[in-house]
Design an enzyme around this catalytic site. Structure first.
Site, PDB file in Angstrom:
ATOM      1  N   GLN A 110       4.536  -0.606  -7.789  1.00 14.02           N
ATOM      2  CA  GLN A 110       3.168  -0.096  -7.817  1.00 14.02           C
ATOM      3  C   GLN A 110       3.126   1.339  -7.298  1.00 14.02           C
ATOM      4  O   GLN A 110       3.377   1.587  -6.121  1.00 14.02           O
ATOM      5  CB  GLN A 110       2.257  -0.985  -6.961  1.00 14.02           C
ATOM      6  CG  GLN A 110       0.798  -0.557  -6.954  1.00 14.02           C
ATOM      7  CD  GLN A 110      -0.064  -1.522  -6.146  1.00 14.02           C
ATOM      8  OE1 GLN A 110       0.441  -2.291  -5.339  1.00 14.02           O
ATOM      9  NE2 GLN A 110      -1.358  -1.486  -6.368  1.00 14.02           N
ATOM     10  N   GLY A 111       2.824   2.298  -8.169  1.00 10.74           N
ATOM     11  CA  GLY A 111       2.784   3.707  -7.799  1.00 10.74           C
ATOM     12  C   GLY A 111       1.381   4.169  -7.487  1.00 10.74           C
ATOM     13  O   GLY A 111       0.780   4.925  -8.266  1.00 10.74           O
ATOM     14  N   TYR A 112       0.848   3.741  -6.347  1.00 10.46           N
ATOM     15  CA  TYR A 112      -0.494   4.126  -5.913  1.00 10.46           C
ATOM     16  C   TYR A 112      -0.425   5.136  -4.758  1.00 10.46           C
ATOM     17  O   TYR A 112      -0.795   6.291  -4.897  1.00 10.46           O
ATOM     18  CB  TYR A 112      -1.280   2.898  -5.460  1.00 10.46           C
ATOM     19  CG  TYR A 112      -1.993   2.135  -6.549  1.00 10.46           C
ATOM     20  CD1 TYR A 112      -1.602   2.211  -7.878  1.00 10.46           C
ATOM     21  CD2 TYR A 112      -3.064   1.300  -6.244  1.00 10.46           C
ATOM     22  CE1 TYR A 112      -2.245   1.483  -8.862  1.00 10.46           C
ATOM     23  CE2 TYR A 112      -3.721   0.577  -7.219  1.00 10.46           C
ATOM     24  CZ  TYR A 112      -3.312   0.665  -8.536  1.00 10.46           C
ATOM     25  OH  TYR A 112      -3.961  -0.048  -9.500  1.00 10.46           O
ATOM     26  N   SER A 113       0.037   4.685  -3.586  1.00 12.88           N
ATOM     27  CA  SER A 113      -0.041   5.485  -2.363  1.00 12.88           C
ATOM     28  C   SER A 113       0.811   6.745  -2.440  1.00 12.88           C
ATOM     29  O   SER A 113       1.877   6.757  -3.048  1.00 12.88           O
ATOM     30  CB  SER A 113       0.401   4.650  -1.157  1.00 12.88           C
ATOM     31  OG  SER A 113      -0.501   3.597  -0.924  1.00 12.88           O
ATOM     32  N   SER A 164      -6.423   0.281   4.320  1.00 11.12           N
ATOM     33  CA  SER A 164      -6.572   0.120   5.769  1.00 11.12           C
ATOM     34  C   SER A 164      -7.919  -0.496   6.118  1.00 11.12           C
ATOM     35  O   SER A 164      -8.857  -0.537   5.316  1.00 11.12           O
ATOM     36  CB  SER A 164      -6.450   1.486   6.457  1.00 11.12           C
ATOM     37  OG  SER A 164      -7.575   2.294   6.136  1.00 11.12           O
ATOM     38  N   ASN A 165      -8.012  -0.979   7.376  1.00  9.34           N
ATOM     39  CA  ASN A 165      -9.282  -1.539   7.852  1.00  9.34           C
ATOM     40  C   ASN A 165     -10.440  -0.562   7.659  1.00  9.34           C
ATOM     41  O   ASN A 165     -11.548  -0.946   7.255  1.00  9.34           O
ATOM     42  CB  ASN A 165      -9.172  -1.884   9.335  1.00  9.34           C
ATOM     43  CG  ASN A 165      -8.491  -3.223   9.578  1.00  9.34           C
ATOM     44  OD1 ASN A 165      -8.077  -3.896   8.636  1.00  9.34           O
ATOM     45  ND2 ASN A 165      -8.367  -3.601  10.840  1.00  9.34           N
ATOM     46  N   SER A 180       6.558  -0.654  -2.934  1.00 12.49           N
ATOM     47  CA  SER A 180       7.277  -1.911  -2.732  1.00 12.49           C
ATOM     48  C   SER A 180       8.255  -2.182  -3.869  1.00 12.49           C
ATOM     49  O   SER A 180       7.894  -2.119  -5.050  1.00 12.49           O
ATOM     50  CB  SER A 180       6.289  -3.076  -2.622  1.00 12.49           C
ATOM     51  OG  SER A 180       5.402  -2.887  -1.551  1.00 12.49           O
ATOM     52  N   GLU A 193      -5.256  -8.539  -7.429  1.00 16.99           N
ATOM     53  CA  GLU A 193      -4.328  -8.629  -6.304  1.00 16.99           C
ATOM     54  C   GLU A 193      -4.847  -9.582  -5.247  1.00 16.99           C
ATOM     55  O   GLU A 193      -4.064 -10.278  -4.590  1.00 16.99           O
ATOM     56  CB  GLU A 193      -4.117  -7.247  -5.696  1.00 16.99           C
ATOM     57  CG  GLU A 193      -3.171  -7.238  -4.503  1.00 16.99           C
ATOM     58  CD  GLU A 193      -2.996  -5.861  -3.895  1.00 16.99           C
ATOM     59  OE1 GLU A 193      -1.956  -5.623  -3.277  1.00 16.99           O
ATOM     60  OE2 GLU A 193      -3.895  -5.030  -4.041  1.00 16.99           O
TER      61      GLU A 193
END
Length: 344
Positions: free
Chosen positions: A73-76, A323-324, A108, A191
């Site tokens: 997964q190429g997101y971040s 994140s939260n 990942s 997801e």
């Protein structure tokens, strides 16, 4: 759109929601190994069925089903972690190819994957969630460099991925060019679906293991610790009830609530594991409680290492996958209608 019926047309079982819940829970109860192509099965597969062309479905779904092609997964990115709309990786169309430049991080399983689905900025001068596209990119090519990231746990399932004039075919964009935000958000809804119920079975197993340690070393006699164990069990029941109640709900607020629930619970479980062991939790698996080298084949030390790994990895639970802070912003802005947070 009936994704389950469509999945059956492409070789899947076409399982109902109830059947999928049963599968994920029973798979987890059997303590079966984690599936290496989770990102393909649970994320990209449903996304292609919902947004992909017929040619993309015919090309990629069989490899996902047969586990012959693995996905990352190429997101971040270094400057766009939980704030995905800040993506700076670019892709420009040159003839029949997209040419991609930029960097992804916390990717990942990229070191074992053949493909990545990549969110890239394809409209020069665009900002935030505008001008993004969702591309399917082969990783085995000269323009791609994958560097595993060494973690505190000693493992390296996360990676940095660098694109230096990497290419992919012009028709390997899912949805229309510029619609990448819509597709990327659709994927995140998948997801946080039924697989989280299986995740909770694993959580319950970890909690049972921690209670066993507390009973064997006498820590369970501490009233405060017993209260924390009881609270953890109750909260796990609440998570399951919430997951069952919201199955199939596409509201992004529900997905954010679910992420906040399990991420904070699991982080606290890691801390509970350390507190149950007391000062011995600070000793590495290759040393005894006095700090002297010991036999790492001793089951006691192997168990200690297991809980240390749990503690260290759960430190990241409230960060990865959104994140939260980002989850609370989504709930505040998209569900409660509160003013948007000021952005530069």
């Amino acid at each position: 759109m009936d994704l389950h019926r469509l999945a059956h047309e492409y070789g899947g079982r076409g399982a109902s929601m109830d059947q999928r819940v049963i599968f994920h829970e029973e798979y987890a109860k059997a303590n079966a190994p984690a599936r290496v192509n989770h990102l393909g099965e649970e994320l990209l597969g449903p996304t292609l069925i919902a947004f992909g062309t017929e040619e993309q479905k015919q090309r990629f779904l069989p490899g996902i089903r047969n586990v012959t092609e693995l996905w990352a997964q190429g997101y971040s990115e270094p400057g766009a972690g939980s704030d995905l709309a800040n993506v700076s990786t670019t892709a420009r169309l040159e003839g029949d190819k997209w040419v991609i430049n930029g960097q992804k991080v916390w990717t990942s399983l990229a070191h074992v994957a053949q493909w990545a689905f990549v969110v890239a900025r394809t409209e020069p001068g665009s900002t935030r969630h505008h001008g993004l596209s969702f591309l399917l990119v082969p990783l085995d090519q000269p323009g791609v460099t994958v560097r595993p990231i060494q973690q505190l746990t000693g493992t390296s399932e996360f990676n940095e991925v660098f694109f230096d004039d990497a290419v992919t075919d012009a028709d390997l964009v899912v949805g229309a060019p510029g619609d990448g935000w819509k597709v990327a958000m659709g994927l995140l809804t998948f997801e946080r679906g039924v697989s989280t119920l299986g995740q909770q079975i694993g959580f319950a197993r970890e909690l049972d293991g921690i209670v066993s340690v507390a009973e064997s070393n006498g820590a369970i006699d501490d009233p405060h610790l017993r209260e924390r164990v009881a609270r953890a069990r109750i909260e796990l029941r609440v998570m399951r009830a919430h997951a069952l109640r919201t199955l199939g709900d596409a509201d992004p607020g529900q997905a954010s609530v679910a992420k906040l629930l399990w991420a904070n619970w699991h982080r606290d479980l890691g801390q509970l594991a350390m507190d149950v062991q007391g000062s011995s939790s600070l000793v590495g698996p290759d040393h005894d409680h006095a700090g002297n080298p010991s036999d790492i084949t001793d089951p006691e030390h192997l168990e200690l290492a297991e809980w240390q790994r749990l503690f260290l990895f759960t430190r990241a639970d409230t960060i990865y996958g959104g994140s939260n802070e980002i989850q609370r912003n989504i709930i505040a802005e998209r569900v409660l209608g509160l003013p948007r947070e000021a952005r530069p």
